[in-house]
Design a protein around this motif. Structure first.
Motif, PDB file in Angstrom:
ATOM      1  N   ALA A 106       0.837  -1.200   0.000  1.00 54.01           N
ATOM      2  CA  ALA A 106       0.000   0.000   0.000  1.00 54.01           C
ATOM      3  C   ALA A 106       0.871   1.248   0.000  1.00 54.01           C
ATOM      4  CB  ALA A 106      -0.917  -0.001   1.212  1.00 54.01           C
ATOM      5  N   ALA A 107       0.344   2.312  -0.576  1.00 56.60           N
ATOM      6  CA  ALA A 107       1.063   3.589  -0.574  1.00 56.60           C
ATOM      7  C   ALA A 107       1.339   4.007   0.864  1.00 56.60           C
ATOM      8  CB  ALA A 107       0.230   4.649  -1.286  1.00 56.60           C
ATOM      9  N   GLY A 108       2.542   4.463   1.106  1.00 55.10           N
ATOM     10  CA  GLY A 108       2.915   4.893   2.449  1.00 55.10           C
ATOM     11  C   GLY A 108       3.427   3.783   3.347  1.00 55.10           C
ATOM     12  N   SER A 109       3.498   2.553   2.824  1.00 56.98           N
ATOM     13  CA  SER A 109       3.990   1.442   3.635  1.00 56.98           C
ATOM     14  C   SER A 109       5.462   1.649   3.977  1.00 56.98           C
ATOM     15  CB  SER A 109       3.817   0.121   2.882  1.00 56.98           C
ATOM     16  OG  SER A 109       4.451  -0.939   3.573  1.00 56.98           O
ATOM     17  N   ASP A 110       5.816   1.379   5.223  1.00 56.34           N
ATOM     18  CA  ASP A 110       7.207   1.497   5.653  1.00 56.34           C
ATOM     19  C   ASP A 110       7.984   0.199   5.460  1.00 56.34           C
ATOM     20  OD1 ASP A 110       6.913   4.137   6.493  1.00 56.34           O
ATOM     21  OD2 ASP A 110       6.224   3.545   8.489  1.00 56.34           O
ATOM     22  N   LEU A 111       7.293  -0.891   5.214  1.00 53.25           N
ATOM     23  CA  LEU A 111       7.928  -2.185   5.092  1.00 53.25           C
ATOM     24  C   LEU A 111       8.900  -2.196   3.912  1.00 53.25           C
ATOM     25  CD1 LEU A 111       7.415  -4.809   6.746  1.00 53.25           C
ATOM     26  CD2 LEU A 111       6.051  -5.606   4.806  1.00 53.25           C
ATOM     27  N   SER A 112      10.078  -2.773   4.113  1.00 49.77           N
ATOM     28  CA  SER A 112      11.038  -2.870   3.014  1.00 49.77           C
ATOM     29  C   SER A 112      11.794  -4.185   3.102  1.00 49.77           C
ATOM     30  CB  SER A 112      12.015  -1.690   3.019  1.00 49.77           C
ATOM     31  OG  SER A 112      12.835  -1.720   4.167  1.00 49.77           O
ATOM     32  N   TYR A 113      12.229  -4.661   1.945  1.00 47.34           N
ATOM     33  CA  TYR A 113      12.911  -5.950   1.840  1.00 47.34           C
ATOM     34  C   TYR A 113      14.264  -5.757   1.162  1.00 47.34           C
ATOM     35  CZ  TYR A 113       8.313  -8.074   2.713  1.00 47.34           C
ATOM     36  OH  TYR A 113       7.103  -8.445   3.258  1.00 47.34           O
ATOM     37  N   GLY A 114      15.196  -6.612   1.527  1.00 52.43           N
ATOM     38  CA  GLY A 114      16.481  -6.675   0.842  1.00 52.43           C
ATOM     39  C   GLY A 114      16.795  -8.126   0.524  1.00 52.43           C
ATOM     40  N   ARG A 115      17.435  -8.357  -0.624  1.00 47.41           N
ATOM     41  CA  ARG A 115      17.718  -9.739  -1.024  1.00 47.41           C
ATOM     42  C   ARG A 115      19.119  -9.857  -1.605  1.00 47.41           C
ATOM     43  NH1 ARG A 115      12.004 -11.746  -3.793  1.00 47.41           N
ATOM     44  NH2 ARG A 115      11.081  -9.712  -3.551  1.00 47.41           N
ATOM     45  N   ALA A 116      19.722 -10.998  -1.329  1.00 45.65           N
ATOM     46  CA  ALA A 116      21.012 -11.383  -1.896  1.00 45.65           C
ATOM     47  C   ALA A 116      21.007 -12.909  -1.939  1.00 45.65           C
ATOM     48  CB  ALA A 116      22.163 -10.856  -1.038  1.00 45.65           C
ATOM     49  N   PRO A 117      21.949 -13.521  -2.647  1.00 43.60           N
ATOM     50  CA  PRO A 117      21.967 -14.987  -2.708  1.00 43.60           C
ATOM     51  C   PRO A 117      21.996 -15.614  -1.309  1.00 43.60           C
ATOM     52  CG  PRO A 117      23.446 -14.088  -4.349  1.00 43.60           C
ATOM     53  CD  PRO A 117      22.991 -12.932  -3.509  1.00 43.60           C
ATOM     54  N   GLY A 118      20.978 -16.415  -0.996  1.00 45.12           N
ATOM     55  CA  GLY A 118      20.922 -17.092   0.294  1.00 45.12           C
ATOM     56  C   GLY A 118      20.623 -16.183   1.461  1.00 45.12           C
ATOM     57  N   ARG A 119      20.089 -14.988   1.203  1.00 45.72           N
ATOM     58  CA  ARG A 119      19.907 -14.006   2.281  1.00 45.72           C
ATOM     59  C   ARG A 119      18.732 -13.097   1.967  1.00 45.72           C
ATOM     60  NH1 ARG A 119      22.067  -8.787   3.804  1.00 45.72           N
ATOM     61  NH2 ARG A 119      22.806  -8.743   5.960  1.00 45.72           N
ATOM     62  N   MET A 120      17.924 -12.790   2.986  1.00 50.04           N
ATOM     63  CA  MET A 120      16.848 -11.816   2.846  1.00 50.04           C
ATOM     64  C   MET A 120      16.752 -11.016   4.144  1.00 50.04           C
ATOM     65  SD  MET A 120      12.678 -12.314   2.425  1.00 50.04           S
ATOM     66  CE  MET A 120      12.589 -12.411   0.637  1.00 50.04           C
ATOM     67  N   THR A 121      16.361  -9.739   4.013  1.00 48.78           N
ATOM     68  CA  THR A 121      16.104  -8.908   5.186  1.00 48.78           C
ATOM     69  C   THR A 121      14.719  -8.274   5.067  1.00 48.78           C
ATOM     70  OG1 THR A 121      17.140  -6.960   4.164  1.00 48.78           O
ATOM     71  CG2 THR A 121      18.543  -8.369   5.544  1.00 48.78           C
ATOM     72  N   ILE A 122      14.103  -8.038   6.219  1.00 50.70           N
ATOM     73  CA  ILE A 122      12.839  -7.300   6.291  1.00 50.70           C
ATOM     74  C   ILE A 122      13.002  -6.209   7.345  1.00 50.70           C
ATOM     75  CG2 ILE A 122      10.352  -7.402   6.658  1.00 50.70           C
ATOM     76  CD1 ILE A 122      10.449 -10.392   6.208  1.00 50.70           C
TER      77      ILE A 122
END
Length: 286
Positions: free
Chosen positions: A53-69
């Protein structure tokens, strides 16, 4: 359920933290609570490709074998209620010596072996303070294991005592857009320093519910999940906290691109305040 520590235990933990720059808190949270947070984190990870949704603060990061929230606390009421409990931050405040603690944000790490069985991406040596728009000694990270963390599954490693006599801010490994004249230093070759016996690594295996407190200046990192644990992954949630001496002192443009920082419109040198930095622990109210 949050573990209660005796005054003697807190004193011992505080002394260790002051000397080494990191300390382990065995069984800080109930394994059942850790399992529930893991369940929610998995649900959020499965939605990484969903339109937000617009204005969401949630963000993700990805790399091989790795994810962040990042910023689940802004989107998930159950996570917010869990993290913003005074009893969770009480031991943290006592150990770092702060009369008050404000919550800043959460960051969840998933470390897995890659699909082809190779070691996943790890986390390069760094200290957190260089990427923070707030500055202070009482700016700890509370890292909580949601799955077992071992040498094979990317446990955290620390350069023992590296929070002392820091020569400056070491440029974050992800700060590719930071200009060379930013005043930051290139990170030292800590692998070589350890190999030469000039520095020592401090590390702990962790079980779900165990926690680590990390000083903002402590150099730390993690090797990638090497895939040798039978497909086991390492998941942990880190929370950032703002204590008595924290002030708004941004040093790079990158460090201000976080939800709440622009909205708070803090003048230089100001203390954190407002809804994005809720007061969770207050010694006077305890």
């Amino acid at each position: 359920m949050i573990r209660e520590y005796s005054e003697a235990e807190l004193k011992e933990l505080a002394d260790f933290y002051e000397e080494h720059g990191a300390v382990q808190l065995k069984g800080l949270i109930d394994p059942k609570d850790a399992a529930r947070v893991l369940e929610i984190a998995d649900e959020m990870a499965a939605r990484a490709d969903d339109e937000r949704a617009a204005g969401s603060d949630l963000s993700y990061g990805r790399a091989p074998g790795r994810m962040t929230i990042r910023y689940m606390w802004r989107e998930v009421p159950e996570i917010r209620d869990f993290l913003l409990r005074a009893e969770l931050s009480k031991a943290l405040a006592k150990i770092v010596g702060s009369r008050q603690l404000r919550f800043w944000f959460d960051l969840t790490f998933f470390h897995n072996g890659t699909q082809d069985g190779e070691t996943g991406d790890g986390t390069a040596w760094h200290h957190d303070i260089a990427a923070f728009a707030f500055k202070g000694e009482m700016l700890p990270s509370l890292w909580m294991a949601l799955t077992p963390a071992t040498a094979e599954t990317s446990r955290l490693m620390f350069i023992d005592g590296s929070h002392k006599n820091v020569p400056g801010y070491f440029r974050p490994p992800t700060a590719a857009d930071v200009k060379p004249d930013d005043g930051m230093l290139d990170i030292l070759d800590y692998d070589a320093l350890v190999a030469e016996g000039k520095e020592k690594i401090l590390t702990w295996d962790c079980q779900p519910g165990d926690a680590l407190i990390i000083h903002p200046y402590t150099i730390h990192g993690a090797q990638g999940n090497d895939g040798s644990g039978g497909g086991k992954r390492r998941v942990a949630i880190t929370t950032r906290w703002l204590g008595d001496d924290c002030r708004w002192l941004p040093t790079t443009g990158q460090s201000t691109r976080m939800p709440g920082l622009q909205q708070a419109a803090l003048p230089l040198g100001a203390r954190p305040k407002g809804e994005y930095f809720p007061l969770v622990y207050d010694e006077k109210a305890a």
